[in-house]
Enzyme design. Structure first.
Site, PDB file in Angstrom:
ATOM      1  N   GLU A  38       0.845  -1.205   0.000  1.00 54.69           N
ATOM      2  CA  GLU A  38       0.000   0.000   0.000  1.00 54.69           C
ATOM      3  C   GLU A  38       0.885   1.262   0.000  1.00 54.69           C
ATOM      4  O   GLU A  38       1.919   1.294   0.693  1.00 54.69           O
ATOM      5  CB  GLU A  38      -0.836  -0.056   1.290  1.00 54.69           C
ATOM      6  CG  GLU A  38      -1.709   1.147   1.573  1.00 54.69           C
ATOM      7  CD  GLU A  38      -2.402   1.017   2.950  1.00 54.69           C
ATOM      8  OE1 GLU A  38      -1.997   0.178   3.792  1.00 54.69           O
ATOM      9  OE2 GLU A  38      -3.369   1.778   3.173  1.00 54.69           O
ATOM     10  N   LYS A 109      -9.288   2.249  -1.847  1.00 49.97           N
ATOM     11  CA  LYS A 109      -9.516   1.615  -0.534  1.00 49.97           C
ATOM     12  C   LYS A 109     -10.867   2.008   0.060  1.00 49.97           C
ATOM     13  O   LYS A 109     -11.185   3.197   0.194  1.00 49.97           O
ATOM     14  CB  LYS A 109      -8.380   2.019   0.411  1.00 49.97           C
ATOM     15  CG  LYS A 109      -8.374   1.324   1.767  1.00 49.97           C
ATOM     16  CD  LYS A 109      -7.136   1.749   2.562  1.00 49.97           C
ATOM     17  CE  LYS A 109      -6.968   1.001   3.860  1.00 49.97           C
ATOM     18  NZ  LYS A 109      -5.741   1.418   4.574  1.00 49.97           N
ATOM     19  N   CYS A 144      -5.135  -3.439   2.735  1.00 44.39           N
ATOM     20  CA  CYS A 144      -4.840  -3.410   4.168  1.00 44.39           C
ATOM     21  C   CYS A 144      -6.072  -3.519   5.060  1.00 44.39           C
ATOM     22  O   CYS A 144      -6.682  -4.568   5.118  1.00 44.39           O
ATOM     23  CB  CYS A 144      -4.010  -2.162   4.490  1.00 44.39           C
ATOM     24  SG  CYS A 144      -3.046  -2.362   6.008  1.00 44.39           S
TER      25      CYS A 144
HETATM   26  C1  ACM Z   1      -3.822   0.090   7.249  1.00 45.15           C
HETATM   27  O1  ACM Z   1      -4.933   0.041   6.709  1.00 45.15           O
HETATM   28  N1  ACM Z   1      -2.809   0.724   6.687  1.00 45.15           N
HETATM   29  C2  ACM Z   1      -3.590  -0.576   8.535  1.00 45.15           C
END
Ligand code: ACM
Length: 264
Positions: A38, A109, A144
């Site tokens: 990420e 995301k 993530c």
């Molecule tokens: C995250 O979503 N970077 C823990």
């Protein structure tokens, strides 16, 4: 087919240096799909939207175009996290570039972690699966903190994903069992590309825990990195094997589902 997960420490805000490292990895790793962490183009710990806006990339801008060109030239798929700018909007995104540019997509995301809410807009792409017949693989993407929501992997699996890729900047040590379980309960491969190192902003340090892994569709570990070293892990996968969801003569984890009984 072979997939690779690249675990490294991006230098915060040094896009040029990070990109050069990323391009070198893409050039040199012998695998069909390469999965990076990420926000690995820029590092992670932004404090506000102004900081992100200064460094964010358009999905059709120079950086993603360069990665796309390499992806097409080398016949490799690349999954890479970057801060994305689209008009006034800012997203914590990842690009999935495939050799055929028409198939490449951006995932934004969905679930924002910790202070990301002060920096990014919640993703609006939803969950999708890219079919790449050349390698007979269907790829689903999450980023993530999306891991905390089992609905994500389930949605991707119900849409036909064989392989879920999860570019990450994980800061806890509680995710390993969950991601292996997401693989098992959906009968899919799961590739988690975490980063290493730490970033300190305003006196607060975030430490990223490495441990990147590729899980098979029974939740077993196919390849694993250490917690603190830069490394590339590679595994051979057989995507078509994830499509049979039955595990005995009578049970099939998808057709046995009873959604009418679930309060979701
Ligand atoms: C995250 O979503 N970077 C823990």
């Amino acid at each position: 087919m072979k997939i690779a997960v690249i675990q490294f420490e991006p230098v915060f805000r040094d896009k040029e240096k990070n990109l050069s490292k990323i391009l070198s990895y893409i050039n040199n790793i012998d695998s069909q799909i390469l999965i990076f962490p990420e926000l690995c183009l820029t590092g992670y710990y932004f404090l506000n939207r102004e900081e992100v806006n200064e460094i964010a990339e358009h999905s059709k801008g120079d950086v993603i175009s360069e990665i796309q060109a390499l992806s097409s030239k080398l016949n490799k798929g690349v999954v890479i996290g970057f801060p994305e700018k689209d008009g006034e909007k800012l997203y914590n995104s990842c690009a999935v570039t495939l050799p055929d540019k028409a198939k490449s997509r951006i995932y934004r995301k969905t679930h924002l972690f910790y202070r990301e809410r002060f920096c990014f807009d919640p993703g609006d792409t939803g969950f999708f699966v890219i079919d790449e017949p050349e390698w007979d693989v269907k790829i689903g993407t999450m980023i993530c903190y999306d891991w905390r929501f089992p609905e994500v992997a389930r949605t991707l699996a119900l849409k036909g994903a064989d392989l879920i890729v999860c570019p990450s900047n994980l800061v806890t040590n509680v995710w390993q069992n969950a991601l292996s379980t997401r693989a098992l309960e959906n009968n899919v491969y799961m590739a988690v590309a975490n980063r290493i190192g730490s970033e300190t902003r305003n006196g607060e340090t975030l430490t990223f825990n490495g441990d990147s892994a590729i899980y098979d569709y029974n939740g077993g570990v196919l390849a694993k990195a250490s917690q603190g070293d830069e490394s590339v892990i590679i595994a051979e996968i057989e995507p078509a094997k994830t499509r049979k969801k039955s595990f005995n003569e009578f049970n099939d984890i998808f057709s046995d589902r009873r959604p009418e009984m679930y309060d979701l």
